[in-house]
Design a protein around this motif. Structure first.
Motif, PDB file in Angstrom:
ATOM      1  N   ALA A 174      -0.271 -11.884   2.066  1.00 56.38           N
ATOM      2  CA  ALA A 174       1.173 -11.602   2.126  1.00 56.38           C
ATOM      3  C   ALA A 174       1.482 -10.218   1.570  1.00 56.38           C
ATOM      4  N   PHE A 175       0.885  -9.889   0.432  1.00 56.67           N
ATOM      5  CA  PHE A 175       1.211  -8.613  -0.224  1.00 56.67           C
ATOM      6  C   PHE A 175       0.581  -7.430   0.514  1.00 56.67           C
ATOM      7  N   ALA A 176      -0.535  -7.659   1.221  1.00 54.86           N
ATOM      8  CA  ALA A 176      -1.103  -6.580   2.049  1.00 54.86           C
ATOM      9  C   ALA A 176      -0.105  -6.217   3.147  1.00 54.86           C
ATOM     10  N   LEU A 177       0.448  -7.238   3.792  1.00 52.30           N
ATOM     11  CA  LEU A 177       1.446  -6.966   4.832  1.00 52.30           C
ATOM     12  C   LEU A 177       2.718  -6.381   4.228  1.00 52.30           C
ATOM     13  N   LEU A 178       3.160  -6.939   3.101  1.00 48.80           N
ATOM     14  CA  LEU A 178       4.390  -6.449   2.457  1.00 48.80           C
ATOM     15  C   LEU A 178       4.276  -4.978   2.083  1.00 48.80           C
ATOM     16  N   ARG A 179       3.102  -4.563   1.598  1.00 44.52           N
ATOM     17  CA  ARG A 179       2.936  -3.161   1.202  1.00 44.52           C
ATOM     18  C   ARG A 179       3.171  -2.225   2.398  1.00 44.52           C
ATOM     19  N   GLU A 180       2.564  -2.561   3.531  1.00 42.18           N
ATOM     20  CA  GLU A 180       2.766  -1.718   4.720  1.00 42.18           C
ATOM     21  C   GLU A 180       4.226  -1.793   5.186  1.00 42.18           C
ATOM     22  N   ALA A 181       4.838  -2.981   5.079  1.00 41.84           N
ATOM     23  CA  ALA A 181       6.248  -3.143   5.475  1.00 41.84           C
ATOM     24  C   ALA A 181       7.150  -2.227   4.645  1.00 41.84           C
ATOM     25  N   CYS A 182       6.949  -2.206   3.329  1.00 39.98           N
ATOM     26  CA  CYS A 182       7.763  -1.364   2.451  1.00 39.98           C
ATOM     27  C   CYS A 182       7.524   0.118   2.750  1.00 39.98           C
ATOM     28  N   TYR A 183       6.284   0.465   3.045  1.00 37.59           N
ATOM     29  CA  TYR A 183       5.952   1.850   3.388  1.00 37.59           C
ATOM     30  C   TYR A 183       6.683   2.281   4.671  1.00 37.59           C
ATOM     31  N   GLY A 243       0.058   2.852   4.069  1.00 39.97           N
ATOM     32  CA  GLY A 243       0.858   3.367   2.967  1.00 39.97           C
ATOM     33  C   GLY A 243       0.343   2.885   1.624  1.00 39.97           C
ATOM     34  N   ARG A 244      -0.070   3.828   0.766  1.00 40.61           N
ATOM     35  CA  ARG A 244      -0.599   3.455  -0.562  1.00 40.61           C
ATOM     36  C   ARG A 244       0.514   3.561  -1.599  1.00 40.61           C
ATOM     37  N   ILE A 245       1.604   2.870  -1.354  1.00 34.61           N
ATOM     38  CA  ILE A 245       2.711   2.884  -2.301  1.00 34.61           C
ATOM     39  C   ILE A 245       2.394   1.970  -3.487  1.00 34.61           C
ATOM     40  N   ASN A 246       3.147   2.151  -4.579  1.00 38.68           N
ATOM     41  CA  ASN A 246       2.973   1.321  -5.770  1.00 38.68           C
ATOM     42  C   ASN A 246       4.274   0.589  -6.098  1.00 38.68           C
TER      43      ASN A 246
END
Lengths: 366, 366
Positions: free
Chosen positions: B239-248, B309-312
């Motif tokens: 879930a968080f792998a997908l969420l990270r790209e979604a937020c990016y 996207g390597r966002i934090n």
């Protein structure tokens, strides 16, 4: 009249229950009948032909280089046309009924479907040209110059590519404002998503026309305009982000491929079919919504993001997962039979049907 | 008798239609009646109480520190018990029927539900102790030592944590082989997934017992054993792998939050509700399955993986997306009403109901 202005007026007319006809023919209107030239009739092309033909005022011109093209259209198109949803009927309720091959003969004799032996004749009278050809830059660029040379100057140009941006495809065109991506999702006869991806030079009116065309009442599609060209657009970027972590977890022996699929089907799949990812976390965060969620789960999220598997699919480094994933997936699912695909597609249609259901007794879908 | 051997024999007995009783009482058997102590009765605890009570031979002991505990149980438990699926009935078909508060009184008077004022009395006769307390390492470690001191030595210890591994929770326990994670997914009263995550010291028999308990006929759960402890287990990692790209993608203005949700609902959500991610690509790869898919799409995948996207979410760098995402999500969905949640949950139940449907006219579900 600019399409945007037209849209505003039309909305006002609709809301005041007056009739649309007072405008007469507006060539750019998605409400007019369209003449659609389809170039390339693989699965996506056939599925699009069925969609366009389901609007009774449309004429569809088709062209493909396969030698048995006419025979193939007669055999394949009826299957996709019978799959178009009609309210309150279950296509599986009469499983023995075969789609009629005379359907195509009747579409041809009425002039609504025209089968061509050259690309030029297919495009000559088009208001929309849509291509589903090979995913090859040279082929796309050359084909669009050929199309531009023969199609009416007002015709819209749509490409169903999953990977070659409109800005690359349009490189050799005279008028670059006409081309945009209309990217469907597999299986295209069932999935509602269309990613509409303009190039920077694509005109806003042509983007809006495509969006509206696929939003007309009765359309099973859900078009979404992507604001910037980016590899994989949005859908495949999200899918591949999850897939990368999935392959990493199999590589690391955290879980096997089949159990990972079970996990997805028993949690995130239904969640994201019922709500999007952002909506889910807005709900999951309680009163503070997604803001609370990010505060509360931020530490765990950062740990997981820092530890994500940075495996590769090409090159020599960190590709050792491939053999394990392929072996486990083949062992779990084997070769897929036609019957299995039918069952899976029936289930997929039912899930999408649930999305269309109105659960709100007091008003429209929320 | 080792549980594994017991299972083999039991399978043979089932398949030959003989009766189970010939074995008499097998204490470790999931088929025996269980006495479950639940520590912490928030949403997950109440949902688990309803599940355990739905098996008529079970006794459930509950303990929570909230001051209005007894009143809260009387009010809340009937809602969750009425939500347990029963075949061929639609709970929304009688929307006005209110769950009976006398249900709890009757469970209490029959001795099947026992409300305790101390943790010690709740655990004293348990065959299973399951905790849904605060996500706090000290609290978990201390609580398990208290539980271990009073519970029967054969009792199974389960924690519903989403973030604190069993190996950390068991640090102060005498017998570390007894504890494992049973992680449900929100909303726990609907989602079938249970991630069963043992620590390296957890015994294989206790893992198998938990898996079998939640797999008994009639269980709406789908337990999956995770082979290694890893932050986020499997579901939240995906879930968080997908969420990270979604937020990016929102941060980069490729798409707004609501359109991204539409994309997910119109493509990947239904796909992954109908099939897992690996099964989908096995189907999407044609005759060569996922191997062909990886060959054909490898280039695009690698490009997307390289550009993720390597966002934090924590720290000062690359966290500027948060404000934009929160603003867009709040604008799109606002504050969530109870009625909206009901509608969403009804839809989610229907989607999961579709997964249980038999589409195969010739045999069992494929």
């Amino acid at each position: 009249m600019p399409l945007a202005l037209y849209t505003v007026i039309l909305t006002q007319i609709h809301s005041s229950n007056k009739v649309v006809q007072i405008f007469g023919t507006i060539n750019m209107s998605v409400y007019s009948s369209q003449r659609i030239a389809l170039i390339g009739l693989g699965t996506i092309g056939i599925s699009m032909a069925a969609l366009h033909l389901s609007r009774e005022s449309n004429i569809v011109d088709v062209f493909d280089t396969r030698p048995d093209f006419e025979q193939y259209i007669h055999k394949t198109l009826p299957i996709y046309m019978s799959e178009l949803p009609s309210p309150n009927t279950d296509p599986r309720s009469s499983p023995e009924s075969q789609p009629s091959t005379s359907l195509v003969a009747s579409l041809v004799s009425s002039g609504r479907l025209r089968i061509h032996s050259t690309l030029e004749s297919a495009c000559a009278s088009a208001t929309i040209v849509q291509e589903q050809g090979p995913e090859n830059v040279d082929w796309k660029q050359t084909t669009w110059t050929r199309i531009e040379a023969v199609a009416p100057s007002s015709a819209h140009f749509w490409t169903s590519t999953s990977g070659i941006a409109a800005s690359i495809q349009q490189a050799k065109m005279q008028d670059k404002s006409r081309l945009l991506v209309v990217h469907p999702f597999n299986p295209p006869n069932i999935m509602p998503l269309l990613e509409i991806v303009p190039a920077p030079e694509t005109s806003a009116e042509r983007v809006e026309f495509a969006r509206e065309y696929f939003s007309l009442p009765g359309s099973r599609h859900r078009p979404v305009v992507i604001r910037k060209e980016i590899p994989g657009f949005v859908g495949n970027r999200l899918a591949f982000a999850l897939l990368r972590e999935a392959c990493y977890l199999v590589q690391e022996d955290v879980v096997d491929a089949k159990d990972l699929d079970t996990i997805l089907m028993a949690s995130l799949g239904p969640r994201w079919a019922g709500n999007g990812v952002f909506e889910s976390y807005q709900y999951g965060g309680g009163e503070g919504g997604i803001s609370s969620f990010l505060n509360k789960l931020g530490g765990t999220m950062q740990t997981i993001w820092d530890g994500q598997g940075r495996i590769n699919v090409e090159g020599d480094e960190r590709t050792e997962w491939k053999e394990k994933v392929i072996a486990q997936v083949n062992e779990a699912y084997g070769t897929v039979s036609a019957e299995q695909i039918q069952i899976k597609e029936a289930r997929l249609k039912d899930i999408i049907g649930i999305q269309m259901k109105d659960y709100n007794r007091h008003g429209p879908e929320v």
